[in-house]
Structures are given as structure tokens and as C-alpha cells.
Design a protein around this motif. Structure first.
Motif, PDB file in Angstrom:
ATOM      1  N   GLY A 120     -24.153 -73.338  31.932  1.00  0.00           N
ATOM      2  CA  GLY A 120     -24.913 -74.367  31.502  1.00  0.00           C
ATOM      3  C   GLY A 120     -24.383 -75.254  30.241  1.00  0.00           C
ATOM      4  O   GLY A 120     -24.239 -76.486  30.321  1.00  0.00           O
ATOM      5  N   HIS A 121     -23.684 -74.584  29.339  1.00  0.00           N
ATOM      6  CA  HIS A 121     -23.237 -75.619  28.075  1.00  0.00           C
ATOM      7  C   HIS A 121     -22.382 -74.536  27.304  1.00  0.00           C
ATOM      8  O   HIS A 121     -22.304 -73.202  27.245  1.00  0.00           O
ATOM      9  CB  HIS A 121     -24.245 -75.937  27.215  1.00  0.00           C
ATOM     10  N   CYS A 122     -21.582 -75.078  26.678  1.00  0.00           N
ATOM     11  CA  CYS A 122     -20.816 -74.611  25.360  1.00  0.00           C
ATOM     12  C   CYS A 122     -20.919 -75.111  23.938  1.00  0.00           C
ATOM     13  O   CYS A 122     -21.259 -76.502  24.089  1.00  0.00           O
ATOM     14  CB  CYS A 122     -19.413 -74.003  25.955  1.00  0.00           C
ATOM     15  N   ASP A 163     -30.780 -65.869  24.560  1.00  0.00           N
ATOM     16  CA  ASP A 163     -30.350 -64.617  24.042  1.00  0.00           C
ATOM     17  C   ASP A 163     -29.060 -64.481  24.086  1.00  0.00           C
ATOM     18  O   ASP A 163     -28.199 -64.610  25.114  1.00  0.00           O
ATOM     19  CB  ASP A 163     -31.136 -63.546  25.159  1.00  0.00           C
ATOM     20  N   TYR A 164     -28.412 -64.337  22.829  1.00  0.00           N
ATOM     21  CA  TYR A 164     -27.048 -64.373  22.625  1.00  0.00           C
ATOM     22  C   TYR A 164     -26.512 -62.922  22.375  1.00  0.00           C
ATOM     23  O   TYR A 164     -26.972 -62.186  21.620  1.00  0.00           O
ATOM     24  CB  TYR A 164     -26.861 -65.082  21.239  1.00  0.00           C
ATOM     25  N   TRP A 165     -25.284 -62.605  23.100  1.00  0.00           N
ATOM     26  CA  TRP A 165     -24.485 -61.345  23.012  1.00  0.00           C
ATOM     27  C   TRP A 165     -23.073 -61.587  22.674  1.00  0.00           C
ATOM     28  O   TRP A 165     -22.647 -62.467  23.245  1.00  0.00           O
ATOM     29  CB  TRP A 165     -24.952 -60.391  24.230  1.00  0.00           C
ATOM     30  N   HIS A 218     -30.192 -80.829  28.591  1.00  0.00           N
ATOM     31  CA  HIS A 218     -30.147 -81.292  27.326  1.00  0.00           C
ATOM     32  C   HIS A 218     -28.883 -81.355  26.733  1.00  0.00           C
ATOM     33  O   HIS A 218     -28.436 -82.457  25.996  1.00  0.00           O
ATOM     34  CB  HIS A 218     -31.160 -80.567  26.471  1.00  0.00           C
ATOM     35  N   HIS A 219     -28.076 -80.319  26.755  1.00  0.00           N
ATOM     36  CA  HIS A 219     -26.635 -80.785  26.233  1.00  0.00           C
ATOM     37  C   HIS A 219     -25.711 -79.606  27.399  1.00  0.00           C
ATOM     38  O   HIS A 219     -26.043 -78.760  28.100  1.00  0.00           O
ATOM     39  CB  HIS A 219     -26.259 -80.124  25.110  1.00  0.00           C
ATOM     40  N   THR A 220     -24.675 -80.417  27.561  1.00  0.00           N
ATOM     41  CA  THR A 220     -23.486 -79.731  28.496  1.00  0.00           C
ATOM     42  C   THR A 220     -22.344 -79.301  27.317  1.00  0.00           C
ATOM     43  O   THR A 220     -21.926 -78.024  27.578  1.00  0.00           O
ATOM     44  CB  THR A 220     -22.917 -80.448  29.417  1.00  0.00           C
ATOM     45  N   ASN A 234     -17.894 -71.476  19.544  1.00  0.00           N
ATOM     46  CA  ASN A 234     -19.082 -71.045  18.960  1.00  0.00           C
ATOM     47  C   ASN A 234     -20.085 -70.266  19.915  1.00  0.00           C
ATOM     48  O   ASN A 234     -20.256 -69.091  19.626  1.00  0.00           O
ATOM     49  CB  ASN A 234     -20.027 -72.226  18.753  1.00  0.00           C
ATOM     50  N   HIS A 235     -20.327 -70.665  21.114  1.00  0.00           N
ATOM     51  CA  HIS A 235     -20.786 -69.711  22.199  1.00  0.00           C
ATOM     52  C   HIS A 235     -20.839 -70.572  23.650  1.00  0.00           C
ATOM     53  O   HIS A 235     -20.683 -71.915  23.730  1.00  0.00           O
ATOM     54  CB  HIS A 235     -22.077 -69.415  21.842  1.00  0.00           C
ATOM     55  N   VAL A 236     -20.977 -69.764  24.653  1.00  0.00           N
ATOM     56  CA  VAL A 236     -21.156 -70.419  26.009  1.00  0.00           C
ATOM     57  C   VAL A 236     -22.214 -69.860  26.400  1.00  0.00           C
ATOM     58  O   VAL A 236     -22.522 -68.769  26.324  1.00  0.00           O
ATOM     59  CB  VAL A 236     -19.857 -70.194  26.720  1.00  0.00           C
ATOM     60  N   ALA A 237     -23.030 -70.749  27.516  1.00  0.00           N
ATOM     61  CA  ALA A 237     -24.279 -70.307  27.835  1.00  0.00           C
ATOM     62  C   ALA A 237     -24.475 -70.284  29.287  1.00  0.00           C
ATOM     63  O   ALA A 237     -23.991 -71.266  30.068  1.00  0.00           O
ATOM     64  CB  ALA A 237     -25.383 -71.170  27.421  1.00  0.00           C
ATOM     65  N   PHE A 238     -25.240 -69.264  29.902  1.00  0.00           N
ATOM     66  CA  PHE A 238     -25.316 -69.376  31.352  1.00  0.00           C
ATOM     67  C   PHE A 238     -26.955 -69.057  31.611  1.00  0.00           C
ATOM     68  O   PHE A 238     -27.614 -68.456  30.977  1.00  0.00           O
ATOM     69  CB  PHE A 238     -24.682 -68.047  32.033  1.00  0.00           C
ATOM     70  N   HIS A 243     -21.768 -64.929  24.124  1.00  0.00           N
ATOM     71  CA  HIS A 243     -22.186 -65.462  25.583  1.00  0.00           C
ATOM     72  C   HIS A 243     -23.731 -65.492  25.529  1.00  0.00           C
ATOM     73  O   HIS A 243     -24.341 -64.530  25.229  1.00  0.00           O
ATOM     74  CB  HIS A 243     -21.829 -64.495  26.589  1.00  0.00           C
ATOM     75  N   GLU A 244     -24.338 -66.335  25.981  1.00  0.00           N
ATOM     76  CA  GLU A 244     -25.979 -66.771  26.031  1.00  0.00           C
ATOM     77  C   GLU A 244     -26.513 -66.336  27.492  1.00  0.00           C
ATOM     78  O   GLU A 244     -25.849 -67.267  28.484  1.00  0.00           O
ATOM     79  CB  GLU A 244     -26.004 -67.900  25.278  1.00  0.00           C
ATOM     80  N   HIS A 245     -27.554 -65.950  27.433  1.00  0.00           N
ATOM     81  CA  HIS A 245     -28.365 -66.248  28.606  1.00  0.00           C
ATOM     82  C   HIS A 245     -29.526 -67.020  28.339  1.00  0.00           C
ATOM     83  O   HIS A 245     -29.972 -66.900  27.164  1.00  0.00           O
ATOM     84  CB  HIS A 245     -29.202 -64.878  28.669  1.00  0.00           C
TER      85      HIS A 245
HETATM   86 FE   FE2 Z   1     -26.873 -72.292  23.668  1.00  0.00          FE
END
Ligand code: FE2
Length: 319
Positions: A165-167, A272-274, A217-219, A231-235, A282-284
Motif C-alpha cells: 500500500g505505502h511506505c 497494526d505494525y510489527w 491516501h498515500h503511496t 520508517n515503515h512499509v504497509a500491506f 511492516h504494517e498490516h
Molecule cells: Fe502506514
């Protein structure tokens, strides 16, 4: 459909993220527990690597190469071959080369002002997607839509991710990096955020411009910071239940929760960040806002970036 007005190259979405890690077996176990389908292979230089995908059509959304642990970079899915060619005209661009990884396609690579490898890709072969998951309706005070149909959720197994989704990238200069990414990938601003005073803008959420087709909303979000890095990456997962099931499952496996479960203010995602075995977050997520090109950017306090609509506040760490 409204034509996208950008004069330069345009990206449609994020394609993948790349890391390096010394112990690929340790990473494989984490990635499968996080919900990826992991495919062992090697890079174009013959380095052992893990190529991972989700349930969606993208052939690869996460790459780990063997080596000293670090964040390497990200790839954007360009809107067209013309956009990829236009990208290759910019100073510092690599030649257009063929991708020798699952799905194939073509790639242009840059080193951005922070030393990250930023790719534009186009022409990879999408996989046939599974039919979209359809959640049973929720029974609320307003309507009892689910009748004679109890819910039984699959516990004790990984929750599949769908897509990247985004980073969020930590950068030395927000304005410098904002200009760099917008010029090459046609990104639009969703929100910027400031610390203390509205003149002190320290970052922003940028999204792809697909005209009247709504996009996340953000890529990419850029945060000005003394220390650069990811900082993080999201899926994206299917729904709320998936976020909660993933939270329980990752906790049961002993992974380190970074932040969550909660609901963001900016972007509205349930998150939810792990941490992976090397501390990369990594985020769900699910239920994020989507905007089309008509959305007018806003300026927000950093309190709205770090605050939540429900759930715990973030850990006390630098952004
Ligand atoms: Fe995020």
C-alpha cells in the motif's frame, strides 16, 4: 474518465520494496507468518534472494537480498511505457533494462537525494487474482443485515496480505525530496504536517495521480529527519477481522509489536505494525481513505499524524 494532466512521467501505484538481510531463512519464516507467499531465487547479480507476493495480481511486492541488513529502496508501477521512457530521460536515470525476476517487465533506476534506490517499472505480467474477499455484513443498531449466518474466523494461521500500500521514508529535506518524487512520479499532496508552528512543515503524505480513479491516501510519505531510512512499509489485508487475526497470530509467534492495533487520524486506516527480525517495521492495514485528483491538500498538526481515533498512542521514538 478525466485524463491525468501531469506533463511528466506518472506512477499508478507502489510496486515493491527492497531490503537486504543476512539470514534469508529467518526472513522467510517472518514473511510467511506476516502473510506473504515467498519464492526463493536470486538477483540479477546472482545473490540469493526472496521474492514475495500477496493475493493480488502483482508478481512481486517484497524483495530481500542476502547481505548486511539495510533498506535498499522501492519501486513504483508506472502508468505506461511512455511514462517509463519519460522517466529514463531524467538526470541520473539508468538505462531501461529488462527485469529478471518473477513477472518480468522493464525498469529504470535512480539514486535519490538520500541514497535510496528508487525504481520505475512497467510491463510486468500480472497474476490472475483470486476473487475479492467479500465480508459478511456487520449487524449494527441501524440494520441487522446478517441473518442466520454465524461468523467463524480461521485462527492459528497467517493472514494473507493482498498488496503493497505505502511506505514512509525518513529524508534529510522534505521539500527537496518532495520535489524529486513529484517531478519523476507525478505524485499529489494529500496532507502536509507541521511541528509547533504552521511554517515548520516537516513532512507530507503523497499519493498517485490517476485522475478521477481514487487512489490510496498515500503511496509515499516523506518525513524530515536527522536519520534517513525506512520508517515503515504497509500491506493491505482484507478487513478488520484480518487485522485482528494477524495481530493475534504474529503475537503468538513471538514477534515484536511496534504499534497497534489502532485507527489513524490522517488516512483513517486501521493499522497494526510489527518488526521483522532486523527491526524493519511492516504494517498490516485496512479501511484506508482513498482520494481522487480533486482532493484539496490540507496542513495538519503533527499531533494528528501521531494521534489515533482509537487504540494506543505510538511508541516514544523519533519519527
Ligand atoms: Fe502506514
Amino acid at each position: 474518465m478525466t485524463a491525468v494532466q501531469n506533463a511528466g512521467p506518472t506512477a499508478d501505484d507502489l510496486a515493491y520494496i527492497r531490503f537486504r538481510a543476512p539470514d534469508l531463512e529467518k526472513m522467510r519464516v517472518f514473511l510467511e507468518d506476516f502473510g506473504f507467499k515467498v519464492m526463493p531465487g536470486e538477483t540479477e547479480d546472482g545473490v540469493p534472494a526472496l521474492f514475495s507476493r500477496g493475493k493480488g495480481g502483482a508478481p512481486v511486492i517484497h524483495i530481500v537480498e542476502q547481505g548486511d541488513p539495510t533498506f535498499l529502496g522501492i519501486g513504483f508501477k508506472m502508468a505506461s511505457m511512455e511514462s517509463l521512457k519519460a522517466l529514463s530521460e531524467y538526470d541520473g536515470a539508468s538505462e531501461i533494462c529488462e527485469i529478471l525476476a518473477p513477472g518480468g517487465g522493464y525498469r529504470v533506476r535512480f539514486e535519490d537525494p538520500n541514497g535510496y534506490a528508487i525504481d520505475g517499472v512497467y510491463g510486468y505480467i500480472e497474476r490472475a487474482q483470486a476473487p475479492p474477499f467479500v465480508r459478511q455484513p456487520m449487524n449494527t443498531m441501524a440494520a441487522r443485515l446478517r441473518r442466520n449466518s454465524p461468523i467463524r474466523l480461521p485462527r492459528d494461521k497467517p493472514v494473507p496480505v493482498n498488496r503493497i500500500g505505502h511506505c514512509v521514508l525518513n529524508v534529510r529535506s522534505f521539500r527537496g525530496s518532495e520535489a524529486w518524487f513529484k517531478e519523476r512520479f507525478g505524485l499529489l499532496t494529500s496532507e502536509e504536517f507541521y511541528v509547533d508552528d504552521k511554517s515548520q512543515v516537516v513532512g507530507g503524505f503523497l499519493r498517485c495521480n490517476r485522475g478521477d480513479i481514487p487512489t490510496d491516501h498515500h503511496t509515499v510519505a516523506l518525513v524530515q529527519s536527522q536519520q534517513t531510512g525506512i520508517n515503515h512499509v504497509a500491506f493491505e489485508v482484507d478487513d478488520w477481522d484480518s487485522v485482528m487475526l494477524g495481530h493475534d497470530y504474529l503475537g503468538s509467534k513471538g514477534y515484536k509489536s511496534y504499534w497497534g492495533v489502532g485507527k489513524h487520524i490522517l488516512g483513517s486506516q486501521i493499522f497494526d505494525y510489527w518488526e521483522d527480525p532486523y527491526g524493519n517495521v511492516h504494517e498490516h492495514f485496512t479501511d484506508g481513505d482513498v482520494f481522487d485528483e480533486s482532493h484539496v491538500p490540507t496542513l495538519e498538526s503533527v499531533d494528528n499524524l501521531l494521534g489515533v481515533q482509537w487504540g494506543p498512542l505510538p511508541p516514544d521514538k523519533d519519527l
